[in-house]
Design a protein around this motif. Structure first.
Motif, PDB file in Angstrom:
ATOM      1  N   GLU A   1      -9.451 -72.365  66.266  1.00 22.18           N
ATOM      2  CA  GLU A   1      -8.471 -72.592  67.312  1.00 22.18           C
ATOM      3  C   GLU A   1      -8.508 -74.051  67.723  1.00 22.18           C
TER       4      GLU A   1
ATOM      5  N   ARG B   1     -16.192 -60.049  64.317  1.00 22.77           N
ATOM      6  CA  ARG B   1     -15.671 -60.383  65.644  1.00 22.77           C
ATOM      7  C   ARG B   1     -15.795 -59.230  66.612  1.00 22.77           C
TER       8      ARG B   1
ATOM      9  N   ARG C   1     -12.480 -65.888  70.933  1.00 26.04           N
ATOM     10  CA  ARG C   1     -11.174 -66.531  71.039  1.00 26.04           C
ATOM     11  C   ARG C   1     -10.693 -66.548  72.470  1.00 26.04           C
ATOM     12  N   SER C   2     -11.016 -65.500  73.188  1.00 25.97           N
ATOM     13  CA  SER C   2     -10.531 -65.433  74.561  1.00 25.97           C
ATOM     14  C   SER C   2     -11.378 -66.338  75.436  1.00 25.97           C
TER      15      SER C   2
END
Lengths: 333, 308
Positions: free
Chosen positions: B4, B30, A135-136
């Motif tokens: 996202e 994750r 995500r980063s």
């Protein structure tokens, strides 16, 4: 610019046929197609001057050596005619086919090539998928930057690093002795060559190999994921049913290209890594060819081996391309 | 949200049932993912860290197997020795010269060829593309090339043997061609109406507007020329003409080939430190420029891969 709606055409090979969505510009093409050469040259002569040097380059440095393969069938004497003196038919081919050493290097090449393909082809896909889950953006960027770095190193540097790390006082042996083992002179033991070679290939190529996949991943339509989520698909199912099919054309094209270069297994790297103690596993066709052909100046014999190798490569790429087009509809041209 | 999107639109957020949460399995994944990627980074960087540590260590500690991440027995003497070797500097200068000359030749040939191939009015276009693409899958082989360059063209012991035979990379050529194909035709048509010839259009319209792709291709060629060693190894006999990669290769070969000279074990130990210093000095320019030029490379590969 052109992006977003782009389809991944993968590596720009076989650029002849433009993608269908560019057909809007076709009318002038039809007109030009009918022109005679004289008309074309008269009108576009300036454009043709751009072609002169590059075409000369290809003729001299690519096609002349191809024609030079003729010395595989002729006896070549240094200092005499560059295209050989007299026909000898398949003499040099029989010579290597009957040579035990040739078959050793042949199978070494096949094994090393298969190992490299089996390990270095899928890993970039896995790494790309992993990067895609991050995500980063910042962290993703850092991982990418680091993992691309080995690609920019000269093979001489890579070989030097490998030799140092696997040397007796090197890092690998430091780990081995830390766990109570005895230090091993890895680069003097034929059993270890393949492991070391493939590991160094992984180190050098996997990061850079993700680029095309990451590009392909951005072209997958987000709506597919939305829809699948509404249908109750979990992440794993999404990966399996949307992501992987989405990057399949890229996978196929890269697979075909890898298969095509399979017989040439990293000639320069093998040459730098090998030493006579590990020839039984570490000698491949291209390095054998270099030793007998260049170092021992058996030009015709070496050329025959080189031609054999190149033909296998060509057949492999054509077969893979054909199979891929039939089975999954993706191909280089 | 699981996926996202750069700009989450409100409608999507609203329709999203509040029950969609990350499952425990996915959260575990994750975390594991990040850990694995950190390991990948560490493994990728380690050889370089080790190289730097060895370059600044004393030979005794290296030979004893005690150098890994940090230097032991800090030592700058070897840097003085290597930097004091005039051959090293000569070879380094050669690398710079070969890289500059090679890149200029490559760019001149690739740009003009790619531009011509991108023009639809070029009669015989498919044929000319074909002769380039075919060489990706079939080539003349080592020995015919060697005879051609060394004997027929007489380029042995000349810079041209290194920079000319590899001048055009078909991959780069195709990347550039597809870039020029996407060039807005209106501009060129307007220029033609204004009376510019093909030369004028190419040099005054197309090239100035293609700076990004030109920079990328220049870097591609420059790095591959900087790193190359085999042509030089094959065609050059004189030490003074070697590029630094061949200097390094000879150093490594002399130090690690068992049976070369007496006291081979000693040679390895002495070599390890000198090798590290030489390797470090060779990769230094690339490592220094790398963070700034990396994105150009990535965009170059993308240019060739994503057509839209």
């Amino acid at each position: 610019m052109a992006q977003g709606t782009g389809t991944v055409e993968a590596v720009p090979v076989g650029g002849g046929a433009p993608p269908p969505h560019r057909s809007g510009e076709s009318p002038p093409q039809v007109l030009h197609g009918r022109r005679s050469w004289r008309q074309a040259l008269r009108k576009d002569w300036r454009l043709y001057t751009f072609l002169v040097l590059p075409v000369l380059f290809f003729v001299i440095f690519k096609y002349l050596p191809m024609a030079g393969n003729i010395i595989a069938f002729r006896r070549f004497r240094p200092g005499s005619s560059v295209f050989g003196d007299e026909w000898v038919g398949f003499y040099y081919f029989e010579m290597f086919i009957q040579n035990q050493q040739f078959w050793t290097v042949f199978w070494n090449t096949v094994i090393l090539g298969l190992l490299t393909l089996a390990i270095c082809f899928p890993l970039p896909i896995v790494l790309a998928l992993m990067l895609n889950e991050l995500r980063s953006r910042r962290f993703k960027k850092i991982v990418q930057t680091i993992s691309y770095l080995p690609h920019f190193m000269s093979i001489v540097i890579v070989a030097g690093l490998v030799l140092q790390i696997t040397s007796v006082p090197g890092t690998v042996n430091q780990i081995v002795t830390a766990f109570g083992g005895d230090a091993v002179a890895f680069m003097q033991q034929p059993d270890w060559f393949r492991t070391i070679y493939v590991s160094s290939e992984v180190w050098q190529t996997v990061g850079w190999g993700t680029i095309l996949y990451l590009a392909a991943l951005t072209t997958i339509d987000d709506q597919l994921y939305e829809a699948s989520r509404i249908d109750g698909a979990n992440r794993w199912q999404q990966t399996w049913h949307i992501t992987l099919p989405g990057i399949r054309p890229t996978m196929m094209v890269l697979l075909i290209l890898n298969i095509g270069s399979f017989m040439a297994v990293g000639f320069e790297k093998v040459l730098l890594l090998q030493n006579p103690l590990i020839y039984s596993t570490g000698d491949v066709i291209s390095t054998y060819l270099y030793r007998v052909g260049i170092q021992s100046a058996q030009f015709s014999y070496g050329t025959a081996i080189g031609l054999f190798e190149a033909l296998i490569g060509l057949v492999l790429v054509l077969t893979a391309n054909f199979a891929s087009r039939r089975l999954v509809g993706a191909s280089l041209w | 949200m699981v996926i996202e999107t750069p700009t989450p639109d409100l409608a999507a957020v609203r329709t999203e049932p509040s029950t969609i949460r990350e499952s425990t399995g996915y959260r575990t994944f994750r975390v594991a993912n990040v850990v694995v990627l950190l390991v990948v980074c560490a493994v990728t960087l380690y050889p370089f860290v080790n190289l730097v540590a060895k370059a600044f260590s004393s030979e005794g500690f290296i030979a004893a197997g005690e150098v890994n991440v940090l230097p032991r027995g800090f030592n700058l003497e070897t840097f003085k020795v290597v930097l004091g070797d005039s051959l090293f500097w000569t070879n380094y200068r050669n690398t710079v010269v070969y890289t500059v000359v090679g890149t200029v030749i490559s760019m001149a040939l690739t740009t003009t060829f790619a531009y011509a191939l991108s023009r639809r009015e070029l009669k015989g276009r498919t044929f000319f593309i074909g002769i380039a693409v075919f060489t990706m899958f079939f080539s003349g082989g080592l020995i015919p090339n060697y005879i051609l360059v060394a004997d027929l063209l007489g380029m042995r012991n000349s810079m041209w043997a290194i920079v000319v035979p590899t001048a055009i990379s078909v991959f780069n050529l195709l990347v550039m061609k597809s870039f020029f194909e996407n060039f807005p035709t209106e501009l060129e048509e307007a220029a033609a109406i204004d009376g510019l010839t093909t030369y004028g259009i190419f040099f005054r319209i197309v090239l100035p507007l293609s700076k990004a792709v030109l920079a990328t291709m220049t870097l591609f060629y420059a790095v591959s020329q900087w790193n190359s060693w085999f042509s030089a190894f094959l065609y050059l006999d004189q030490k003074e003409m070697f590029p630094v990669t061949v200097y390094l290769r000879n150093l490594i070969a002399a130090a690690t080939n068992p049976g070369v000279g007496s006291g081979a074990a000693e040679a390895v130990q002495i070599g390890a430190n000198i090798q590290s210093v030489t390797m470090l000095l060779t990769v230094l320019p690339i490592i220094c420029f790398y963070p700034f030029i990396q994105r150009y490379f990535v965009s170059g590969v993308m240019l060739g891969s994503v057509k839209g």
